[in-house]
Scaffold this motif. Structure first.
Motif, mmCIF file in Angstrom:
data_model
loop_
_atom_site.group_PDB
_atom_site.id
_atom_site.type_symbol
_atom_site.label_atom_id
_atom_site.label_comp_id
_atom_site.label_asym_id
_atom_site.label_seq_id
_atom_site.Cartn_x
_atom_site.Cartn_y
_atom_site.Cartn_z
ATOM 1 N N GLY A 118 -12.165 -13.705 26.515
ATOM 2 C CA GLY A 118 -11.393 -14.874 26.300
ATOM 3 C C GLY A 118 -11.600 -15.489 24.908
ATOM 4 O O GLY A 118 -10.579 -16.014 23.647
ATOM 5 N N ALA A 119 -12.711 -15.877 24.549
ATOM 6 C CA ALA A 119 -13.327 -16.702 23.022
ATOM 7 C C ALA A 119 -14.612 -15.810 21.898
ATOM 8 O O ALA A 119 -15.508 -16.684 22.862
ATOM 9 N N PRO A 120 -14.424 -14.559 22.245
ATOM 10 C CA PRO A 120 -15.686 -14.455 22.119
ATOM 11 C C PRO A 120 -15.628 -13.877 20.084
ATOM 12 O O PRO A 120 -17.582 -13.746 19.733
ATOM 13 N N THR A 121 -15.459 -15.302 19.287
ATOM 14 C CA THR A 121 -15.638 -14.949 17.820
ATOM 15 C C THR A 121 -17.153 -15.500 17.674
ATOM 16 O O THR A 121 -17.890 -14.596 16.760
ATOM 17 N N LEU A 122 -17.257 -16.789 17.970
ATOM 18 C CA LEU A 122 -18.185 -17.131 17.953
ATOM 19 C C LEU A 122 -19.597 -16.614 18.348
ATOM 20 O O LEU A 122 -20.578 -16.759 18.155
ATOM 21 N N ALA A 123 -19.403 -16.589 19.972
ATOM 22 C CA ALA A 123 -20.925 -16.024 20.320
ATOM 23 C C ALA A 123 -21.137 -14.235 19.674
ATOM 24 O O ALA A 123 -22.638 -14.293 19.455
ATOM 25 N N SER A 124 -19.923 -13.803 18.930
ATOM 26 C CA SER A 124 -20.580 -12.786 18.331
ATOM 27 C C SER A 124 -21.016 -12.531 17.113
ATOM 28 O O SER A 124 -21.944 -12.095 16.563
ATOM 29 N N ALA A 125 -21.157 -14.282 16.640
ATOM 30 C CA ALA A 125 -21.604 -14.381 15.206
ATOM 31 C C ALA A 125 -23.450 -15.126 15.302
ATOM 32 O O ALA A 125 -23.960 -14.940 14.170
ATOM 33 N N VAL A 126 -22.854 -15.612 16.265
ATOM 34 C CA VAL A 126 -24.307 -16.670 16.994
ATOM 35 C C VAL A 126 -25.376 -14.669 17.171
ATOM 36 O O VAL A 126 -26.420 -14.889 16.609
ATOM 37 N N ASN A 127 -24.651 -14.063 18.074
ATOM 38 C CA ASN A 127 -25.534 -12.079 18.274
ATOM 39 C C ASN A 127 -25.877 -11.587 16.718
ATOM 40 O O ASN A 127 -27.170 -10.952 16.509
ATOM 41 N N ILE A 128 -25.403 -12.034 16.055
ATOM 42 C CA ILE A 128 -25.444 -11.378 14.332
ATOM 43 C C ILE A 128 -27.187 -12.748 14.072
ATOM 44 O O ILE A 128 -27.898 -11.457 13.372
ATOM 45 N N GLY A 129 -27.343 -13.661 14.299
ATOM 46 C CA GLY A 129 -28.056 -14.815 13.730
ATOM 47 C C GLY A 129 -29.034 -13.792 15.195
ATOM 48 O O GLY A 129 -30.596 -13.953 14.902
ATOM 49 N N ALA A 130 -28.938 -14.288 16.201
ATOM 50 C CA ALA A 130 -30.432 -12.991 16.584
ATOM 51 C C ALA A 130 -31.117 -11.875 16.882
ATOM 52 O O ALA A 130 -32.003 -12.201 16.559
ATOM 53 N N PHE A 131 -30.258 -10.911 15.481
ATOM 54 C CA PHE A 131 -30.718 -9.674 15.139
ATOM 55 C C PHE A 131 -32.160 -10.017 13.886
ATOM 56 O O PHE A 131 -32.715 -10.459 14.480
ATOM 57 N N ASN A 132 -31.277 -11.354 13.540
ATOM 58 C CA ASN A 132 -32.425 -12.069 12.182
ATOM 59 C C ASN A 132 -33.325 -12.846 12.934
ATOM 60 O O ASN A 132 -34.331 -13.243 12.195
ATOM 61 N N LEU A 133 -32.862 -13.396 14.157
ATOM 62 C CA LEU A 133 -34.836 -13.888 14.635
ATOM 63 C C LEU A 133 -35.676 -13.107 15.010
ATOM 64 O O LEU A 133 -36.507 -13.523 15.309
ATOM 65 N N GLY A 134 -34.510 -12.071 15.587
ATOM 66 C CA GLY A 134 -35.903 -11.029 16.487
ATOM 67 C C GLY A 134 -36.735 -10.723 14.998
ATOM 68 O O GLY A 134 -37.969 -10.457 15.422
ATOM 69 N N ASN A 135 -36.055 -10.651 13.681
ATOM 70 C CA ASN A 135 -36.727 -10.081 13.013
ATOM 71 C C ASN A 135 -37.395 -10.908 12.280
ATOM 72 O O ASN A 135 -39.003 -10.445 12.066
ATOM 73 N N ALA A 136 -37.253 -12.071 12.714
ATOM 74 C CA ALA A 136 -38.689 -13.605 11.859
ATOM 75 C C ALA A 136 -39.620 -13.398 13.267
ATOM 76 O O ALA A 136 -40.933 -13.434 12.691
ATOM 77 N N LEU A 137 -39.056 -13.432 14.181
ATOM 78 C CA LEU A 137 -40.085 -13.654 15.092
ATOM 79 C C LEU A 137 -40.756 -12.186 15.189
ATOM 80 O O LEU A 137 -42.347 -12.477 15.487
ATOM 81 N N SER A 138 -40.744 -11.695 14.856
ATOM 82 C CA SER A 138 -41.391 -10.137 15.432
ATOM 83 C C SER A 138 -42.122 -9.902 14.173
ATOM 84 O O SER A 138 -43.662 -9.388 14.624
ATOM 85 N N ALA A 139 -41.833 -10.728 12.487
ATOM 86 C CA ALA A 139 -42.716 -10.086 11.749
ATOM 87 C C ALA A 139 -44.181 -11.270 11.219
ATOM 88 O O ALA A 139 -45.297 -10.985 10.875
ATOM 89 N N TRP A 140 -43.274 -11.981 12.284
ATOM 90 C CA TRP A 140 -44.109 -13.655 12.258
ATOM 91 C C TRP A 140 -45.674 -12.761 13.337
ATOM 92 O O TRP A 140 -46.837 -13.347 13.541
ATOM 93 N N LEU A 141 -44.817 -12.070 14.608
ATOM 94 C CA LEU A 141 -46.084 -11.560 15.890
ATOM 95 C C LEU A 141 -46.613 -10.646 14.981
ATOM 96 O O LEU A 141 -47.999 -10.436 15.430
ATOM 97 N N GLY A 142 -46.507 -9.687 14.545
ATOM 98 C CA GLY A 142 -47.136 -9.014 13.707
ATOM 99 C C GLY A 142 -47.727 -9.193 13.881
ATOM 100 O O GLY A 142 -48.766 -8.582 12.466
ATOM 101 N N GLY A 143 -47.768 -10.543 12.017
ATOM 102 C CA GLY A 143 -48.592 -10.634 10.877
ATOM 103 C C GLY A 143 -50.165 -11.247 11.427
ATOM 104 O O GLY A 143 -51.059 -11.427 11.460
ATOM 105 N N MET A 144 -49.627 -11.937 13.212
ATOM 106 C CA MET A 144 -50.377 -12.547 13.539
ATOM 107 C C MET A 144 -51.864 -11.773 14.479
ATOM 108 O O MET A 144 -52.826 -11.603 14.216
ATOM 109 N N VAL A 145 -51.186 -10.126 14.792
ATOM 110 C CA VAL A 145 -52.111 -9.342 14.951
ATOM 111 C C VAL A 145 -53.371 -8.278 13.842
ATOM 112 O O VAL A 145 -53.892 -8.192 14.268
#
Length: 398
Positions: free
Chosen positions: A319-346
């Motif tokens: 019924g109202a997917p546009t904002l959720a769809s866009a935020v999910n794209i941000g979630a891909f990039n958040l995952g990139n940043a989080l994993s790069a940080w964790l990888g650097g830590m180990v």
């Protein structure tokens, strides 16, 4: 498939190229502006943060505008940002240009996913989303290596000028080929925000952060891993990334095809296999041929999750997917940043260059657990997760 999907794919190609090409041009940019490589790395970090912030911000600002017009405005913003980067007289100005371009990224893919899904029959929606994302994956096979080559041989400013030109082609294609779809009746910002009260939407986004984060835990550190562990020459890293890109293209198309048939089983298989392959990468990284094959598999399995995860969000934010769809794209990039940080830590902790693969395997396994939990809750009928999928919604009224 409608020609409008081609226009969306061209825009996605330009966005994918500008996002990743900077990684191969950091030495040239740093030398030109007289800054260190870590400082130049802010051009990568700034872009990623701009995507996370820009996805909801630009989508909210576009709630009063038709989706076609908003896509055109976003491409205009993308063009302006890349032109500013191309002519920037100082590093700070280029950073501003990168952030401006990144603001268009999340909203373009978010709104574009909704438009792509509306252009086809209900049983072809994930395939249509995958077709648009093909532009992003092909960018890693063609756009990024070619842009890096041009930037190193002719100048990095030329690369960003060409990327701005791609944006012009994408803008023209959207203006000509994408139909001016009517906005859903009765859907307003409060309805878009209400989607985030749905536990299934949040679970799908968490799967996105963890699942795709698993991929970038390994790929972020692919250069030192392949040169120090596998024994590849420095110049081979570009072609290893092309192999990764080829895997992305194939996985994206396969994920779109099978997600339309059985979405959750597709997620189980891709996330489970991704966790296994990332764990095995700690061993295969010691052999050149095995490492190259593994890199292809990581690209394929990682991007096989993209169409089903994006469609999952569209289905659950019915019924109202546009904002959720866009935020999910941000979630891909958040995952990139989080994993790069964790990888650097180990790595910094002394566990070696293959240690980020274990981080990636753990993240992918966690995403698989969330997928099983999400499906279990849906079968039990908890929350609105069992509602009609995107494309079969009932109207939302005032």
């Amino acid at each position: 498939m409608p020609l409008a999907l081609l226009a969306l794919a061209i825009g996605a190609f330009g966005i994918g190229t500008t996002e990743f090409v900077i990684m191969g041009l950091l030495p040239e940019v740093a030398d030109n502006f007289g800054v260190s490589i870590p400082t130049a790395g802010l051009l990568v970090t700034g872009y990623a943060l701009g995507v996370v912030i820009g996805a909801p911000l630009m989508t909210v600002l576009g709630t009063k505008v038709s989706r076609k017009r908003m896509l055109m405005l976003l491409m205009g913003l993308f063009i302006a940002g890349n032109l500013l980067s191309a002519v920037a007289p100082a590093f700070a100005i280029m950073l501003i240009g990168r952030v401006i371009a990144s603001l268009a990224h999340g909203a373009f893919f978010g709104i574009g996913s909704v438009v792509a899904a509306e252009l086809v029959a209900p049983d072809k929606k994930a395939g249509a989303i995958a077709m648009m994302f093909t532009g992003l994956t092909v960018a890693n096979v063609v756009g990024v290596p070619l842009g890096t080559l041009i930037g190193q041989d002719v100048g990095w400013r030329v690369t960003f000028g060409i990327v701005a030109g791609l944006g012009v082609v994408g803008l023209a294609g959207i203006a000509k080929l994408v139909p001016d779809l009517p906005k859903p009746e009765g859907v307003h910002l409060r309805h878009e925000l209400a989607a985030f009260k749905n536990a299934q939407v949040l679970l799908a986004m968490a799967m996105t952060v963890l699942g795709f984060g698993g991929v970038f835990a390994a790929i972020t550190y692919i250069a030192p891993m392949m040169t120090h562990i596998a024994g590849f020459a420095d110049g081979s890293v570009t072609w290893l990334l092309v192999l990764f890109g080829l895997g992305m293209v194939g996985g994206n198309l396969i994920g779109g095809k099978f997600a339309d048939r059985a979405l959750m089983p597709m997620l189980y298989v891709s996330l489970g296999a991704l966790a296994v392959v990332l764990a095995l990468f700690t061993l295969t990284a010691h052999n050149r041929i095995a490492a190259a094959v593994t890199i292809v598999l990581i690209g394929a399995l990682g991007f096989a999750t993209v169409p089903p995860l994006q469609k999952r969000v569209l289905d659950q934010a019915h019924g109202a997917p546009t904002l959720a769809s866009a935020v999910n794209i941000g979630a891909f990039n958040l995952g990139n940043a989080l994993s790069a940080w964790l990888g650097g830590m180990v790595i910094a902790a002394g566990f070696g260059y293959t240690a980020p693969n274990w981080v990636g395997a753990a993240l992918a396994a966690a995403a698989l657990i969330l997928a099983v939990l999400s499906a279990s809750l849906e079968r039990r009928g908890d929350g609105p997760g069992a509602a009609a999928p995107f494309g079969q919604q009932t109207p939302v009224h005032h």
